[in-house]
Design a protein around this motif. Sequence first.
Motif, mmCIF file in Angstrom:
data_model
loop_
_atom_site.group_PDB
_atom_site.id
_atom_site.type_symbol
_atom_site.label_atom_id
_atom_site.label_comp_id
_atom_site.label_asym_id
_atom_site.label_seq_id
_atom_site.Cartn_x
_atom_site.Cartn_y
_atom_site.Cartn_z
ATOM 1 N N MET A 1 -7.473 -13.335 -0.662
ATOM 2 C CA MET A 1 -8.011 -11.988 -0.807
ATOM 3 C C MET A 1 -7.267 -11.307 -1.960
ATOM 4 O O MET A 1 -6.040 -11.340 -2.008
ATOM 5 C CB MET A 1 -7.827 -11.237 0.506
ATOM 6 C CG MET A 1 -8.480 -9.910 0.559
ATOM 7 S SD MET A 1 -8.498 -9.310 2.259
ATOM 8 C CE MET A 1 -10.151 -8.750 2.300
ATOM 9 N N PRO A 2 -7.993 -10.638 -2.861
ATOM 10 C CA PRO A 2 -7.340 -10.012 -4.019
ATOM 11 C C PRO A 2 -6.499 -8.806 -3.594
ATOM 12 O O PRO A 2 -6.747 -8.175 -2.566
ATOM 13 C CB PRO A 2 -8.496 -9.586 -4.911
ATOM 14 C CG PRO A 2 -9.682 -9.512 -4.021
ATOM 15 C CD PRO A 2 -9.436 -10.472 -2.885
ATOM 16 N N ASP A 3 -5.480 -8.537 -4.430
ATOM 17 C CA ASP A 3 -4.681 -7.334 -4.178
ATOM 18 C C ASP A 3 -5.574 -6.109 -4.304
ATOM 19 O O ASP A 3 -6.451 -6.052 -5.151
ATOM 20 C CB ASP A 3 -3.546 -7.226 -5.202
ATOM 21 C CG ASP A 3 -2.460 -8.240 -4.934
ATOM 22 O OD1 ASP A 3 -2.384 -8.737 -3.797
ATOM 23 O OD2 ASP A 3 -1.699 -8.533 -5.879
ATOM 24 N N ARG A 4 -5.334 -5.169 -3.477
ATOM 25 C CA ARG A 4 -6.110 -3.927 -3.563
ATOM 26 C C ARG A 4 -5.171 -2.750 -3.369
ATOM 27 O O ARG A 4 -4.125 -2.865 -2.731
ATOM 28 C CB ARG A 4 -7.232 -3.896 -2.551
ATOM 29 C CG ARG A 4 -6.744 -3.953 -1.134
ATOM 30 C CD ARG A 4 -7.869 -3.780 -0.154
ATOM 31 N NE ARG A 4 -7.280 -3.487 1.130
ATOM 32 C CZ ARG A 4 -7.670 -4.002 2.249
ATOM 33 N NH1 ARG A 4 -8.700 -4.794 2.281
ATOM 34 N NH2 ARG A 4 -7.066 -3.688 3.369
ATOM 35 N N ASP A 5 -5.575 -1.632 -3.913
ATOM 36 C CA ASP A 5 -4.788 -0.418 -3.749
ATOM 37 C C ASP A 5 -4.945 0.079 -2.316
ATOM 38 O O ASP A 5 -6.033 0.058 -1.752
ATOM 39 C CB ASP A 5 -5.257 0.667 -4.715
ATOM 40 C CG ASP A 5 -4.926 0.353 -6.154
ATOM 41 O OD1 ASP A 5 -3.948 -0.378 -6.391
ATOM 42 O OD2 ASP A 5 -5.649 0.837 -7.047
ATOM 43 N N ILE A 6 -3.851 0.487 -1.756
ATOM 44 C CA ILE A 6 -3.853 1.055 -0.409
ATOM 45 C C ILE A 6 -3.622 2.552 -0.537
ATOM 46 O O ILE A 6 -2.684 2.995 -1.195
ATOM 47 C CB ILE A 6 -2.737 0.436 0.461
ATOM 48 C CG1 ILE A 6 -2.882 -1.084 0.551
ATOM 49 C CG2 ILE A 6 -2.692 1.081 1.834
ATOM 50 C CD1 ILE A 6 -4.133 -1.552 1.268
ATOM 51 N N LEU A 7 -4.475 3.301 0.095
ATOM 52 C CA LEU A 7 -4.344 4.755 0.084
ATOM 53 C C LEU A 7 -3.467 5.170 1.253
ATOM 54 O O LEU A 7 -3.871 5.068 2.412
ATOM 55 C CB LEU A 7 -5.722 5.415 0.177
ATOM 56 C CG LEU A 7 -5.739 6.927 0.229
ATOM 57 C CD1 LEU A 7 -5.148 7.525 -1.044
ATOM 58 C CD2 LEU A 7 -7.150 7.430 0.446
ATOM 59 N N ASP A 8 -2.260 5.610 0.949
ATOM 60 C CA ASP A 8 -1.338 6.108 1.958
ATOM 61 C C ASP A 8 -1.639 7.591 2.136
ATOM 62 O O ASP A 8 -1.121 8.449 1.417
ATOM 63 C CB ASP A 8 0.100 5.881 1.484
ATOM 64 C CG ASP A 8 1.128 6.353 2.487
ATOM 65 O OD1 ASP A 8 0.748 6.845 3.568
ATOM 66 O OD2 ASP A 8 2.328 6.231 2.182
#
Length: 151
Positions: A1-8
Amino acid sequence: MPDRDILDLEHFLPYRLSVLSNRISQDIARLYADRFGLGITEWRVLAVLGRHSEVSAREVAERTAMDKVAVSRAIASLQAAGRIERDTHGHDRRRSCLRLSPAGRAIYDEVAPLALAYQRRLLEGLAEDERAALDRLLTRMMELELATRPA
């Protein structure tokens, strides 16, 4: 699975500002809701008219960044309750201007000092240089938001 931005979310600035704004607005609403039967939107309309007399509904919506429909409903409610008055603007019959009625002015004159006292209590935990920095940062962020808004 590709890296993705996580919204904290808890550290996401728009979320934090919204939560803080909602909490403060709800606290201040206690100053006028029970006593005058005003909602947050209605108080904001009164506050704008208390500061800027003879403005249009469109100008109220712009000054408060509130939804035009919500502002329109608040204006209708305030007008029906005799708290604001609406007249046509000079010779331009298409443009109406709003102003506080004597009853609306009395409410404004009673609530505004309470709101200002709330603001003082909110800011008293900050040093003077922190209050000045907060003011500068909020002003600058508003300028940046306006500059980056799509046309």
